[in-house]
Design a protein around this motif. Structure first.
Motif, PDB file in Angstrom:
ATOM      1  N   THR A 156      -6.852   0.240   4.005  1.00  0.00           N
ATOM      2  CA  THR A 156      -6.374  -1.145   4.085  1.00  0.00           C
ATOM      3  C   THR A 156      -7.156  -1.888   5.153  1.00  0.00           C
ATOM      4  O   THR A 156      -7.342  -1.381   6.263  1.00  0.00           O
TER       5      THR A 156
ATOM      6  N   SER B 144      -4.549  -1.189 -11.528  1.00  0.00           N
ATOM      7  CA  SER B 144      -5.297  -1.904 -10.498  1.00  0.00           C
ATOM      8  C   SER B 144      -5.297  -3.397 -10.777  1.00  0.00           C
ATOM      9  O   SER B 144      -5.731  -3.835 -11.844  1.00  0.00           O
TER      10      SER B 144
ATOM     11  N   TRP C 109     -15.104  -4.235  -0.462  1.00  0.00           N
ATOM     12  CA  TRP C 109     -13.807  -4.886  -0.664  1.00  0.00           C
ATOM     13  C   TRP C 109     -13.747  -5.690  -1.955  1.00  0.00           C
ATOM     14  O   TRP C 109     -12.674  -6.172  -2.335  1.00  0.00           O
TER      15      TRP C 109
ATOM     16  N   ARG D 265      -6.594  -6.315   2.157  1.00  0.00           N
ATOM     17  CA  ARG D 265      -7.240  -5.657   1.026  1.00  0.00           C
ATOM     18  C   ARG D 265      -6.854  -4.188   1.055  1.00  0.00           C
ATOM     19  O   ARG D 265      -6.830  -3.571   2.123  1.00  0.00           O
ATOM     20  N   GLN D 266      -6.558  -3.630  -0.123  1.00  0.00           N
ATOM     21  CA  GLN D 266      -6.222  -2.217  -0.214  1.00  0.00           C
ATOM     22  C   GLN D 266      -7.105  -1.543  -1.253  1.00  0.00           C
ATOM     23  O   GLN D 266      -7.366  -2.109  -2.324  1.00  0.00           O
ATOM     24  N   LEU D 267      -7.558  -0.341  -0.931  1.00  0.00           N
ATOM     25  CA  LEU D 267      -8.334   0.481  -1.856  1.00  0.00           C
ATOM     26  C   LEU D 267      -7.722   1.873  -1.883  1.00  0.00           C
ATOM     27  O   LEU D 267      -7.368   2.418  -0.833  1.00  0.00           O
TER      28      LEU D 267
ATOM     29  N   ARG E  18      -8.920  -2.140  -6.738  1.00  0.00           N
ATOM     30  CA  ARG E  18      -8.053  -1.390  -5.819  1.00  0.00           C
ATOM     31  C   ARG E  18      -8.032   0.096  -6.156  1.00  0.00           C
ATOM     32  O   ARG E  18      -8.184   0.948  -5.293  1.00  0.00           O
TER      33      ARG E  18
ATOM     34  N   HIS F 106       0.816  -1.214   0.000  1.00  0.00           N
ATOM     35  CA  HIS F 106       0.000   0.000   0.000  1.00  0.00           C
ATOM     36  C   HIS F 106       0.850   1.265   0.000  1.00  0.00           C
ATOM     37  O   HIS F 106       0.340   2.357   0.245  1.00  0.00           O
TER      38      HIS F 106
ATOM     39  N   ASP G  86      -6.234   6.237   1.085  1.00  0.00           N
ATOM     40  CA  ASP G  86      -5.728   4.870   0.972  1.00  0.00           C
ATOM     41  C   ASP G  86      -6.271   4.086   2.158  1.00  0.00           C
ATOM     42  O   ASP G  86      -6.032   4.451   3.316  1.00  0.00           O
TER      43      ASP G  86
END
Length: 275
Positions: A180, A253, A152, A188-190, A156, A58, A178
């Motif tokens: 996580t 992504s 989720w 999971r990261q967005l 990303r 991340h 950001d």
């Protein structure tokens, strides 16, 4: 003359009675006091022989966490029924940054560790604000449900397609995020730019993270003029979907990973709480 002689004799005696200088080796082996759970909710945990660190990509290096006074997310060890939700906020055109980490333990207790400061112009994090506190039961239960949120399953990073083509967001105002989620064995990261529709797609997660954090320190709150209210962004995302628009994966992504397991169950009543 006798008075001067007495002074000299007294100084000599004091020098003889002075304690020896401290052992330099003692500097490197001090007694480490156990921190409170508010400061380090998962203190002292180590990976087992068969366990491996959870891959986290991340953009935050372990040493950067140290500058913020936080244990690296990469080194956190979770047990069954536990999770960590971490949110980084980076206002556009500003050197201020903020990070909020919520930790749910298997004994049912939950904690918030939040930091704010200036991310440039000095070797350290300047004007750093620290928040370390235990959450109330209602906030802990809200945090427990985060793992089951359908957000989720989103890509990303995303690009907003308003129906006439996709346009990459360029943050010139607002805040990029950001997010996580860490659970045993998975992360999971967005990443969302400051476009309202993008941010609105993760509005529930941001409210969950900032809701129990805002109001604890006015210096931290000053970075978020609207507090934990993301209703405007949530409305923009709803309007996007209703008008036939969508969020499509960004160019960098990766495809969404497998579905997360169900949210952790509440701790058994007989579970002994840890300090």
């Amino acid at each position: 003359m006798s008075g001067l002689t007495g002074v000299i004799a007294g100084l000599a005696l004091a020098a003889q009675q002075a304690p020896p200088p401290p052992d330099p080796a003692a500097w490197w082996s001090p007694k480490v006091q156990r921190p409170s759970s508010e400061v380090e909710p998962l203190y002292g945990r180590r990976l087992g022989k068969a366990e491996r660190p959870i891959p986290i990509d991340h953009g935050v290096e372990p040493l950067l966490y140290r500058l913020w006074g936080l244990q690296p997310l990469q080194s956190q060890v979770l047990r069954k029924g536990e999770l960590i939700l971490e949110v980084w906020a980076r206002p556009a055109g500003d050197v201020r940054q903020a990070v909020t980490r919520l930790t749910l333990r298997d004994d049912g207790r939950a904690f918030v560790q939040a930091r704010a400061g200036l991310g440039c112009c000095a070797p350290e994090i300047a004007r750093r604000v620290d928040i370390n506190a235990e959450l109330d039961r209602a906030s802990a239960e809200t945090l427990r449900s985060v793992a089951a949120d359908p957000v989720w399953s989103q890509p990303r990073s995303v690009i907003v397609d308003y129906g006439g083509g996709a346009v990459s967001a360029l943050c010139v105002d607002g805040v990029s995020w950001d997010v996580t989620l860490l659970i045993p064995g998975q992360a999971r990261q967005l990443r969302r730019a400051c476009d309202d529709a993008e941010v609105g797609s993760i509005a529930r997660i941001l409210t969950t993270a900032l809701g129990p954090t805002i109001g604890r320190d006015p210096r931290f709150d000053a970075i978020f003029p609207r507090g934990a209210d993301f209703s405007r962004q949530a409305g923009a995302y709803a309007a996007l979907i209703q008008s036939g628009g969508r969020l499509i994966p960004g160019q960098t992504s990766p495809p969404p990973a497998a579905t997360l397991p169900p949210p952790p169950s509440p701790a058994a009543p007989e579970a002994a709480p840890r300090p």
